[in-house]
Design a protein around this motif. Structure first.
Motif, PDB file in Angstrom:
ATOM      1  N   PRO A 209       0.799  -1.228   0.000  1.00 29.79           N
ATOM      2  CA  PRO A 209       0.000   0.000   0.000  1.00 29.79           C
ATOM      3  C   PRO A 209       0.826   1.269   0.000  1.00 29.79           C
ATOM      4  N   ASN A 210       2.097   1.168   0.334  1.00 26.68           N
ATOM      5  CA  ASN A 210       2.950   2.357   0.347  1.00 26.68           C
ATOM      6  C   ASN A 210       3.668   2.591  -0.980  1.00 26.68           C
ATOM      7  N   ASP A 211       3.960   1.521  -1.711  1.00 29.88           N
ATOM      8  CA  ASP A 211       4.733   1.648  -2.947  1.00 29.88           C
ATOM      9  C   ASP A 211       3.891   1.554  -4.211  1.00 29.88           C
ATOM     10  N   SER A 212       2.863   0.703  -4.218  1.00 30.39           N
ATOM     11  CA  SER A 212       2.078   0.487  -5.441  1.00 30.39           C
ATOM     12  C   SER A 212       0.607   0.314  -5.112  1.00 30.39           C
ATOM     13  N   PRO A 213      -0.041   1.336  -4.571  1.00 33.09           N
ATOM     14  CA  PRO A 213      -1.461   1.190  -4.220  1.00 33.09           C
ATOM     15  C   PRO A 213      -2.361   1.349  -5.438  1.00 33.09           C
ATOM     16  N   THR A 214      -3.553   0.819  -5.338  1.00 28.90           N
ATOM     17  CA  THR A 214      -4.608   1.139  -6.296  1.00 28.90           C
ATOM     18  C   THR A 214      -5.555   2.145  -5.639  1.00 28.90           C
ATOM     19  N   VAL A 215      -6.536   2.601  -6.395  1.00 27.68           N
ATOM     20  CA  VAL A 215      -7.419   3.648  -5.886  1.00 27.68           C
ATOM     21  C   VAL A 215      -8.160   3.182  -4.635  1.00 27.68           C
ATOM     22  N   GLN A 216      -8.678   1.955  -4.659  1.00 26.22           N
ATOM     23  CA  GLN A 216      -9.455   1.492  -3.509  1.00 26.22           C
ATOM     24  C   GLN A 216      -8.590   1.328  -2.268  1.00 26.22           C
ATOM     25  N   VAL A 217      -7.360   0.884  -2.454  1.00 23.53           N
ATOM     26  CA  VAL A 217      -6.443   0.790  -1.316  1.00 23.53           C
ATOM     27  C   VAL A 217      -6.105   2.172  -0.785  1.00 23.53           C
ATOM     28  N   ALA A 218      -5.927   3.137  -1.685  1.00 18.76           N
ATOM     29  CA  ALA A 218      -5.652   4.518  -1.260  1.00 18.76           C
ATOM     30  C   ALA A 218      -6.848   5.099  -0.505  1.00 18.76           C
ATOM     31  N   LEU A 219      -8.058   4.796  -0.964  1.00 15.04           N
ATOM     32  CA  LEU A 219      -9.246   5.284  -0.261  1.00 15.04           C
ATOM     33  C   LEU A 219      -9.351   4.675   1.128  1.00 15.04           C
ATOM     34  N   SER A 220      -8.972   3.420   1.275  1.00 14.10           N
ATOM     35  CA  SER A 220      -8.994   2.808   2.610  1.00 14.10           C
ATOM     36  C   SER A 220      -7.983   3.479   3.529  1.00 14.10           C
ATOM     37  N   THR A 221      -6.867   3.937   2.974  1.00 11.36           N
ATOM     38  CA  THR A 221      -5.893   4.678   3.774  1.00 11.36           C
ATOM     39  C   THR A 221      -6.468   6.012   4.233  1.00 11.36           C
ATOM     40  N   LEU A 222      -7.231   6.671   3.340  1.00  8.67           N
ATOM     41  CA  LEU A 222      -7.871   7.936   3.725  1.00  8.67           C
ATOM     42  C   LEU A 222      -8.900   7.730   4.829  1.00  8.67           C
ATOM     43  N   ALA A 223      -9.528   6.553   4.857  1.00  9.02           N
ATOM     44  CA  ALA A 223     -10.571   6.290   5.857  1.00  9.02           C
ATOM     45  C   ALA A 223     -10.003   5.773   7.172  1.00  9.02           C
ATOM     46  N   SER A 224      -8.697   5.493   7.216  1.00  7.46           N
ATOM     47  CA  SER A 224      -8.103   4.964   8.449  1.00  7.46           C
ATOM     48  C   SER A 224      -7.743   6.111   9.386  1.00  7.46           C
ATOM     49  N   GLY A 225      -7.476   5.776  10.623  1.00  8.73           N
ATOM     50  CA  GLY A 225      -7.104   6.779  11.621  1.00  8.73           C
ATOM     51  C   GLY A 225      -7.989   6.661  12.845  1.00  8.73           C
ATOM     52  N   TYR A 226      -7.782   7.584  13.780  1.00 13.28           N
ATOM     53  CA  TYR A 226      -8.565   7.556  15.005  1.00 13.28           C
ATOM     54  C   TYR A 226     -10.018   7.939  14.751  1.00 13.28           C
ATOM     55  N   TYR A 227     -10.254   8.776  13.783  1.00 13.78           N
ATOM     56  CA  TYR A 227     -11.618   9.131  13.403  1.00 13.78           C
ATOM     57  C   TYR A 227     -11.653   9.273  11.874  1.00 13.78           C
ATOM     58  N   THR A 228     -12.840   9.113  11.323  1.00 11.06           N
ATOM     59  CA  THR A 228     -12.999   9.160   9.870  1.00 11.06           C
ATOM     60  C   THR A 228     -13.269  10.586   9.430  1.00 11.06           C
ATOM     61  N   ASP A 229     -12.388  11.095   8.604  1.00 11.33           N
ATOM     62  CA  ASP A 229     -12.571  12.423   8.013  1.00 11.33           C
ATOM     63  C   ASP A 229     -13.367  12.234   6.717  1.00 11.33           C
ATOM     64  N   TYR A 230     -14.692  12.398   6.830  1.00 15.08           N
ATOM     65  CA  TYR A 230     -15.556  12.106   5.692  1.00 15.08           C
ATOM     66  C   TYR A 230     -15.329  13.079   4.539  1.00 15.08           C
ATOM     67  N   SER A 231     -15.000  14.294   4.831  1.00 17.37           N
ATOM     68  CA  SER A 231     -14.722  15.251   3.757  1.00 17.37           C
ATOM     69  C   SER A 231     -13.501  14.813   2.963  1.00 17.37           C
ATOM     70  N   LEU A 232     -12.466  14.356   3.671  1.00 23.56           N
ATOM     71  CA  LEU A 232     -11.258  13.875   3.000  1.00 23.56           C
ATOM     72  C   LEU A 232     -11.544  12.602   2.209  1.00 23.56           C
ATOM     73  N   MET A 233     -12.250  11.649   2.832  1.00 26.37           N
ATOM     74  CA  MET A 233     -12.512  10.367   2.180  1.00 26.37           C
ATOM     75  C   MET A 233     -13.398  10.547   0.944  1.00 26.37           C
ATOM     76  N   LEU A 234     -14.443  11.362   1.047  1.00 25.44           N
ATOM     77  CA  LEU A 234     -15.353  11.533  -0.084  1.00 25.44           C
ATOM     78  C   LEU A 234     -14.751  12.432  -1.160  1.00 25.44           C
ATOM     79  N   SER A 235     -13.771  13.241  -0.814  1.00 29.97           N
ATOM     80  CA  SER A 235     -13.040  13.967  -1.850  1.00 29.97           C
ATOM     81  C   SER A 235     -12.261  12.990  -2.719  1.00 29.97           C
TER      82      SER A 235
END
Length: 266
Positions: A209-235
């Motif tokens: 996921p760090n060297d060769s991600p696809t879009v869906q893997v990148a979106l899962s990275t945006l959704a990870s963390g202590y809380y979900t930043d929906y503005s970031l994820m839906l962007s």
């Protein structure tokens, strides 16, 4: 009444995309509004910039375009060739072999993950795009779809006439069969592109996921963390849906042409 129903269906289909765009253009505080506003906010470009700062989204888009485009083209070409062979070429064991091909679609994908992962490791393909592309170059659904299309649109008499005129099998396929099933191939190519573009399970396992991600893997990275930043994820999701919409618009003429052709024949 028919047009009213179509308008309702159209609005119901487009509204989730529009609402995702609305959230992408605002901050997370907008989610707490008692009455959601249907007017876009002014944070869209700021949120898009945060997407590219958080993950390498350009690389993810590029990888997904390579994977989905290659898989779609391969399934169209190989699926149409196999479908034409099963539908209009006579050879021993053809029906039995077709049943075997269709039967493979009944095997759950999860059952093959471990041996497929071991094979990718033995080939030293872990973390490379070919580990995602090669297993999906042809699928049972593509063969079944194009076989049915060839049976409906390519008469035996037309194939036999081409063979009598001296056409080889490949020339008969290219000049006779493929033009007849082009609309169905376009629909199948669009479905295959969308499936490969939206695939998350296998790329998550076999790609780094760090060297060769696809879009869906990148979106899962945006959704990870202590809380979900929906503005970031839906962007990111709004950016990810653009190539799929573009492919649909590119193939829309072929799809509508196939529907109209079927209507005229009916």
């Amino acid at each position: 009444m028919a047009y009213a129903v179509l308008v309702v269906v159209l609005v119901a289909s487009i509204f989730p995309l529009y609402y995702s765009f609305l959230i992408a253009s605002k901050d997370n505080s907008a989610l707490g509004d008692a009455v959601p506003s249907l007017i876009p906010g002014g944070n869209l470009f700021e949120n898009l910039a945060r997407v590219f700062d958080t993950v390498d989204f350009w690389l993810a888009m590029q990888n997904s375009l390579i994977v989905a485009g290659t898989v779609a083209i391969s399934n169209v070409v190989l699926g149409t060739l196999a479908g034409f062979a099963f539908a209009r070429l006579r050879f021993p064991g053809g029906n039995s072999l077709f049943l075997v091909v269709v039967g493979t679609s009944m095997v759950p994908t999860q059952l093959g993950v471990i041996p497929l992962y071991m094979l990718m490791s033995d080939l030293d393909w872990y973390g490379t795009l070919q580990a995602v592309v090669v297993p999906a170059l042809i699928g049972a659904f593509s063969v079944f779809w194009m076989r049915q299309a060839c049976e409906e649109s390519v008469p035996f008499e037309l194939v036999e006439a081409a063979r009598v005129d001296g056409c080889s099998v490949l020339r008969t396929f290219w000049h006779v069969a493929f033009p007849a099933v082009r609309p169905q191939a376009a629909v199948m190519g669009m479905f295959t592109f969308m499936t490969a573009w939206n695939d998350f399970f296998w790329p998550l396992i076999v790609l780094d996921p760090n060297d060769s991600p696809t879009v869906q893997v990148a979106l899962s990275t945006l959704a990870s963390g202590y809380y979900t930043d929906y503005s970031l994820m839906l962007s990111g999701a709004s950016l990810a849906v653009l190539p799929v919409v573009g492919i649909f618009l590119l193939l829309a003429r072929q799809i509508v042409g196939g529907i109209m052709q079927g209507a005229v024949k009916g």
